[in-house]
Design an enzyme around this catalytic site. Sequence first.
Site, PDB file in Angstrom:
ATOM      1  N   CYS A 107       0.866  -1.174   0.000  1.00  0.00           N
ATOM      2  CA  CYS A 107       0.000   0.000   0.000  1.00  0.00           C
ATOM      3  C   CYS A 107       0.905   1.227   0.000  1.00  0.00           C
ATOM      4  CB  CYS A 107      -0.929   0.033   1.208  1.00  0.00           C
ATOM      5  SG  CYS A 107      -1.889   1.565   1.305  1.00  0.00           S
ATOM      6  N   MET A 317      -4.621   5.009  -5.340  1.00  0.00           N
ATOM      7  CA  MET A 317      -3.725   4.220  -4.511  1.00  0.00           C
ATOM      8  C   MET A 317      -2.292   4.711  -4.741  1.00  0.00           C
ATOM      9  SD  MET A 317      -6.246   2.565  -6.274  1.00  0.00           S
ATOM     10  CE  MET A 317      -5.636   1.345  -7.430  1.00  0.00           C
TER      11      MET A 317
END
Length: 396
Positions: A107, A317
């Site tokens: 992430c 993201m």
Amino acid sequence: MTRTVSASQVKVPATYMRGGTSKGVFFNLEDLPPAAQVPGEARDRLLLRVIGSPDPYGKQIDGMGGATSSTSKTVIVSKSEHADHDVDYLFGQVSIDQPFVDWSGNCGNLSAAVGPFAIHAGLIAKERLPENGIATVRVWQVNIGKTIVVHVPIVKGQVQETGAFELDGVTFPAAEIQVDFMDPADGEGSMFPTGNVVDTLEVPGVGTFSATLINAGIPTIFIDAEAIGFTGTELQDDINNDEQTLAMFEQIRAYGALKMGLIKRLEAAQSRQHTPKIAFVAEPKTYVSSSGKPIAAGDVDVLVRALSMGKLHHAMMGTAAVAIASAACVPGTLVNIAAGGGERESVTFGHPSGTLKVGAKARVVGQDWVVEKAIMSRSARILMEGFVRVPAEVVA
């Protein structure tokens, strides 16, 4: 902090943090129950219960998750076992409605929070921290085997969390944190796993598309917005309320994963929801972001919309932003073409919540493209710290 047991629940030390446009539950590896300190069923079972999954209602009411891909996240940090690194960072994307944790990728947004967390958790030696200035935290990203350098602002010996830096997709300003993703392409193969900057992707029942398949930051499939009937200005409600459209994207994603060599069987995509990502791109157009902020065509180089865990992301993201920057800097990719073509070292792209500028420099080594470093600015903040509680039988 020490773990204690009550009659019915176990308390586990944890910190709830926002990083970029995501948030998740952070753990110091040493604070986890012994069985969860190593990969396996016990760890997954604990993290699922902490977040509140699997939840057939899709709300994660009985856990810390926020019922979106951006908020169903967990992080485990420990002192690094790798030379020239400070901490090891392991990311777990928790499925909302299915009983599994996806460990296949990173992430990028929460990467920005790993540096501040490591300092708060005492994992960085005090002599490494300036009284005022920037603390450089070298992070080994365990999932993908890559180095991330997090530049954390320090004021009076403490992490500076508040500030004037604004990030589209985050309501309040905070302190700016620069995050460097070193050599973000797949360490085991080419940045373009098929060897091509553009491929033809055949998807039965959907169509045949041109696609850029890239592994930089996170494996990502880029397709042209117009090829699937979109403009690139879409917001979440335009996509996420249409089950047929979501099924189409998942079908394209599965066939893209197969072509990239990430899976051997089409069915395996169902248990690999975190990677690859799928995104669609378009030339700049004027639109209104989800907050009501007008974005002019002249404000951006390219428009990008990306899906995460089966839904259109509310912003972008962080790892996909690395993929966007990397692809934009390689002439001939769909991202590069939509951005106007040619050579570049940065790109500003429009996403549902606004805009983001990311930098990357690509060069040819042998017959392969290589990106030495991708850079972006994020922010991070501790939201809550203390303990999470789970039923005792979860860690029994």
